[in-house]
Design a protein around this motif. Structure first.
Motif: not given
Length: 312
Positions: A308-312
């Motif tokens: 989720q974090v890296l998708a940002r």
């Protein structure tokens, strides 16, 4: 980029058209440092001179006051690579030893910067000091520039709208507390460490999360213990990774902290290869779990959160 490691190795014949020199410690090569180095690079191109960074292989406090010497943000090699990436022609990186510390401020400018490097333009940060007992400052540099005939430029600290003044000490504090996002904002790039992948205890593999462990010699300042979302850079390819720093309190609470990463959607043998870990966000601190089931459940949650974090 040419690398010069002692004053004696500086050959004035290498600078027939003069040089533009930036002086500083450049630890972490943050946005303030980059502003200075990019400015000197631009000036050198305009003046047809060689661009030079003048710095030290060790922090001056390692000699002057070892008990107050901060941990370096980058290894010597990391700093050299970062300076080279800006496009400078030369990096003079000398040992800050007793002989160097004894050079008077005026002599450092007249004999070293002007005499050896044929400096026509010298730039430094407003808080930098040079010469014996730190007697040299921006005012002295400007005075000598007028007397000798070089351009003296003193650059103010870079200010960020969100975090305020950018400095190596503030970056060090942020990394030490696990706030890699604030550190990244001041550095202009992710906090990173690197080293050789070594054999661990294979416990992660047994739990379904095989990790790549960095050896005890790690370049760069390691963030506070915890679990982070980030990337693993191997042979120029970046892989999403859940990164753990700590002593694994569930199994080995008495061991020293270690750095390991679970590379998402990756399979292969990494032992003996160089790996750089880049930190995006701290997910949580280290915890001790009462059962393997609880640990595995949390690891699954960490991986999901990492995505989720890296998708940002």
């Amino acid at each position: 980029m040419q690398i010069i490691e002692s004053l004696e190795a500086i050959d004035p014949a290498d600078f027939p058209d003069g040089s533009c020199v930036a002086i500083g410690k450049f630890d972490g090569l943050h946005l303030g440092h980059r502003a200075i180095l990019e400015r000197i690079h631009t000036a050198a191109v305009a003046e047809g001179a060689r661009s030079v960074a003048f710095t030290f292989s060790n922090h001056p406090l390692s000699l002057l006051s070892p008990e107050h010497c901060p941990r370096p943000l980058m290894s010597r090699l990391q700093r050299l690579e970062a300076i080279e990436s800006i496009g400078l022609d030369v990096c003079v990186m000398v040992d800050f030893d007793a002989a160097f510390a004894a050079i008077p401020a005026r002599e450092f400018v007249t004999d070293v910067l002007v005499g050896r490097l044929n400096a026509r333009h010298i730039i430094m940060g407003g808080d930098f000091r040079f010469g014996h007992r730190g007697a040299g400052d921006g005012d002295l540099l400007r005075e000598l520039g007028t007397q000798i005939g070089f351009v003296a430029e003193v650059v103010d600290a870079v200010m960020d709208d969100e975090v305020g003044q950018v400095s190596s000490s503030r970056i060090r504090e942020a990394i030490g507390s696990g706030d890699v996002q604030t550190a990244r904002r001041m550095m202009g790039r992710p906090v990173s460490v690197r080293g050789e992948v070594v054999h661990g205890d294979a416990r992660g593999r047994e739990l379904g999360f095989p990790t790549a462990n960095l050896g005890r010699t790690v370049e760069g300042l390691v963030p506070a213990d915890g679990v982070y979302a980030g990337w693993a850079l191997i042979d120029g390819t970046r892989h999403e990774a859940a990164i753990s720093i700590g002593n694994n309190p569930t199994f080995t609470p008495d061991e020293i902290s270690r750095v390991e990463a679970f590379l998402l959607d990756f399979s292969g043998d990494l032992y003996g290869r160089s790996m750089e870990l880049q930190f995006a966000e701290r997910l949580r601190g280290t915890e001790r779990f009462g059962s393997l089931e609880a640990l595995v459940e949390q690891m699954r949650a960490d991986v999901a959160r990492t995505r989720q974090v890296l998708a940002r």
